[in-house]
Enzyme design. Structure first.
Site: not given
Length: 324
Positions: A16, A79, A2
């Protein structure tokens, strides 16, 4: 993986991409001020700031990927595999919360980055999974308001809070190494580059040779450099449509297409959605992999003093404007 970023014109924008090989059934979720937020180790939060963001609702609990509150603070979890570390033992001197409670906890209580830091300093993040089917997500966080951005990492050495001067976050390695890596790209420019090779006479053989050397692969470090460069060189008008359009252009620079990033045999990571929040106005904009048309949800169109979650299902089918 991401990428998260911020962008500022007349208003402040936060958002995002979520890149993964499958969806968790996420939706746009509004948590009104009177919705009871249950906590595993602390008293439920009865009255709080309103929240809008992308979340998966399970057993009535909003598991937020990212969101903003009605005071203009944004939080996104990305992550951070093999680096994130949470505690197994409860603390007697700090507030104990489960990892999955972090985003709603901060957004429900803090109106800006300074208040978020005060809360984080008093938190003990537990490794308690939401359920047997949903283990702890290994994440680090971009937290930002219109004046300041920070990165928060929970690691074995403790809690690390970094000033995030570029307002960008991707995944591994840890943020300080990502930021240091930008030093390798000091010579990047949006202008046509000059010949500094030496005595050899070299010609510019094409128009549009700015950004020569900007990494183009999908790794976390390359995405960090690319979005930081694109964001810091972005120009747009101050109006809402221009600002939102430019925000999506910034994140589209790291869009992941199906077929380019194989994570398992025959399974590919793609950009499941891209989000953009006007933190001043409480409006969320988003696109999905199969729908490039921007959709929006305004939290202030709902009763923000309610005690029930509001869920908007994502518009996922492509909308094509056929001209005759």
């Amino acid at each position: 993986m991401c990428t998260a970023t911020t962008y500022k014109t007349k208003d402040f924008y936060f958002g995002r991409t979520l890149d993964y090989d499958f969806s968790y059934g996420e939706s746009v979720v509004i948590t009104p001020r009177s919705f009871l937020i249950p906590l595993r180790y602390s008293e439920a939060i009865k009255s709080h700031y309103a929240i809008i963001g992308m979340a998966t609702v399970i057993d009535g609990f909003p598991l937020y990927f990212e969101g903003i509150n009605d005071k203009g603070l944004g939080v996104a979890g990305l992550n951070f595999v093999h680096n994130a570390h949470y505690n197994h033992e409860k603390s007697s001197s700090k507030t104990n919360i489960a990892q999955f409670e972090f985003i709603p906890y901060i957004l429900s209580k803090a109106k800006n980055v300074e208040e978020a830091i005060e809360l984080i300093d008093n938190l003990n993040i537990m490794d308690t999974p939401f359920s047997s089917k949903l283990p702890c997500a290994e994440l680090h966080y971009l937290i930002a308001d219109s004046n300041r951005a920070i990165t928060v990492e929970f690691v074995k050495d403790g809690t690390r809070i970094y000033e995030n001067s570029v307002g960008v976050l991707t995944n591994n390695p840890p943020f300080d190494k990502q930021l240091f890596n930008l030093n390798n790209y000091r010579r990047l420019t949006h202008k046509d580059i000059q010949n500094t090779f030496g005595e050899v006479e070299l010609e510019q053989y094409s128009r549009g040779m700015g950004a020569m050397g900007l990494p183009g692969d999908l790794s976390s470090q390359s995405r960090f450099v690319r979005v930081a460069f694109v964001k810091l060189n972005s120009l747009s008008a101050n109006d809402e449509k221009s600002s939102v359009s430019q925000f999506f252009h910034i994140l589209n620079s790291v869009d992941q297409q199906r077929g380019c990033c194989e994570v398992k045999e025959g399974e590919f990571e793609i950009t499941l959605y891209t989000s953009c929040y006007n933190t001043n106005r409480g409006i969320m904009y988003y696109t999905t992999y199969d729908n490039h048309q921007i959709s929006s949800v305004d939290m202030h169109h709902e009763n923000l003093d309610s005690d029930e979650l509001v869920v908007y299902q994502l518009v996922r089918d492509e909308k094509i404007n056929y001209q005759n």
